[in-house]
Design an enzyme around this catalytic site. Sequence first.
Site, short mmCIF file in Angstrom:
data_model
loop_
_atom_site.label_atom_id
_atom_site.label_comp_id
_atom_site.label_asym_id
_atom_site.label_seq_id
_atom_site.Cartn_x
_atom_site.Cartn_y
_atom_site.Cartn_z
N GLU A 183 -15.91 38.72 -1.32
CA GLU A 183 -16.06 38.62 -2.78
C GLU A 183 -15.42 37.17 -3.21
O GLU A 183 -14.45 37.08 -2.74
CB GLU A 183 -15.56 39.94 -3.33
CG GLU A 183 -15.02 41.18 -2.26
CD GLU A 183 -14.36 42.03 -3.03
OE1 GLU A 183 -14.63 42.15 -4.29
OE2 GLU A 183 -13.43 42.61 -2.65
N CYS A 184 -16.35 36.80 -4.02
CA CYS A 184 -15.65 35.42 -4.34
C CYS A 184 -15.55 35.01 -5.84
O CYS A 184 -16.42 35.72 -6.65
CB CYS A 184 -16.69 34.36 -3.62
SG CYS A 184 -16.69 34.67 -1.92
N GLY A 185 -14.82 34.08 -6.09
CA GLY A 185 -14.84 33.30 -7.43
C GLY A 185 -15.24 31.89 -7.25
O GLY A 185 -14.82 31.15 -6.49
N ARG A 200 -10.75 37.75 -7.34
CA ARG A 200 -11.96 37.79 -6.74
C ARG A 200 -11.80 37.39 -5.21
O ARG A 200 -13.32 37.52 -4.45
CB ARG A 200 -13.02 36.87 -7.37
CG ARG A 200 -13.14 37.42 -8.71
CD ARG A 200 -14.23 36.73 -9.60
NE ARG A 200 -15.49 36.82 -9.10
CZ ARG A 200 -16.45 37.52 -9.67
NH1 ARG A 200 -15.81 38.46 -10.62
NH2 ARG A 200 -17.48 37.96 -9.18
N SER A 206 -20.39 36.32 -0.33
CA SER A 206 -19.25 35.73 -0.86
C SER A 206 -19.10 36.18 -2.46
O SER A 206 -19.96 36.44 -3.13
CB SER A 206 -19.43 34.32 -0.51
OG SER A 206 -20.77 33.92 -1.30
#
Length: 486
Positions: free
Chosen positions: A15-17, A41, A486
């Site tokens: 999981e992304c930022g 995140r 992502s």
Amino acid sequence: MLTTNPFDDDKLREECGVFGIYPHPQSAALVALGLHALQHRGQEAAGVVTFDGKHFHSHHAMGHVGDNFSSQSGVVSRLVGHAGIGHVRYSTTGDSIMRNVQPLFADFEFGGFALAHNGNLTNALLLRRQLVRRGCLFQSTTDTEVIVHLMATARSGSVVDRMVEALRQVEGAYAIVAMANDMVVGVRDPLGVRPLVIGRIGDSHVLASETCALDIIGADFLRDVEPGEMVVIDSSGLHSMRPFQPQPRRFCIFEYIYFARPDSVVEGSSVYEARKRIGMQLARESEVEADLVIPVPDSGVPAAIGYSVQSGIPFELGIIRNHYVGRTFIEPTDQIRNLGVKLKHNANRHMIEGKRIILVDDSIVRGTTSVKIVEMMRRAGAREVHMRISSPPTTHSCFYGVDTPRKDKLLAHRLSIAEMNGFIGSDSLAFVSMDGLYKALGEPGRDPARPQYCDACFSGDYPIALADRDSLQEPGVTFRVEAKAS
Ligand code: AMP
């Protein structure tokens, strides 16, 4: 580590930022600050790429932003330039991991190009297979890299045209921040599953996954990047384009439940307020006599406040969290995860002893947290423990960028609510209803013909085709890459 079937292991997906700014003389420092605000995140790796008018500069590292981009390290001052983008992510374990840390970077005919992606492409493996047959040499195992190769093999010349051509071929969820010579580009998939906002500070435009990353640098929130919109920020300002076929929006409902920071405003609504309203709805739907409402910290706090307000039962902090321990969810084995819950939480025994308590958490995934917390409450002398969850049961995996395990590891996929209640050892267990959740978010209810959000993790209604997953069910199809969100 490579795997032949990305869907049959229990690896956590990312999981992304993402964050970007143009133009600003201290772009690297602001990107690092923005990523710091987006740390929730993705906590395993971070990367920043800047452009100084002639050259690109980059730093990628495993670990937290604060540890890798501190002022003492000198990293930020080496990242010169007036444009910058960055990325934080979770990742799988394995020795090839640094190759996957974003932003990805490639040299094109038009110059350098950096790409940061939040979301998950659902046809990346199929595209990758075609691209490999055409001679593309992949450098990483991320789904995101197919975008770079699709751009490289595109017919047309400009950065934006190549991006559009590439993105028209991918399916899935994406909020992208990219950078080429003297421009920063932001784009959201046509359904707008993952968030991306635009801010402004002085003459600079900012792109970020959430508004909390604008707040940290003192930027004003302008608006969301709309689903299917591409914004190009260059020396003449911000330009908006709509290169994709319009589709009904399906923002990820789990961003409101758990993922986004409560001080962020996403898609026009305060996350904190939304969580509080969900808690109020939960109280309306699942009343029970009790002495205290206790949140499972930290994500259960706003919903527990809402529950308390609605029910009139006092809110108390019955569990104290140690803030110096990471999320238990990222631990790879059940044994360590169990230990993680103990490291992270402790009962406020004084408050709990002899009381009938309502525990409020945002979700039950594998059930690890709930089992431990209920046991902890009982050991601390709780007379009754009623578990209330501010989401519907998580019955399906997410393929669009939120970290959930394989379906058969999801407690709610295997067990009924009554069985789950037995498994976690609570006196009663209730989840907010799907319609109740939609009502709390300001809708009349869930319109089954056209749901307003992506709620696939609760409904199994996947709004974007899962081409990779489906093709893996065909006999004889294997891939020697990992699927990464992502
Ligand atoms: P579990 O212990 O596996 O049931 O996970 C549920 C707990 O993990 C809840 O307390 C949630 O706050 C948290 N959680 C839910 N979804 C996620 C996620 N995608 N990533 C990290 N933590 C999560």
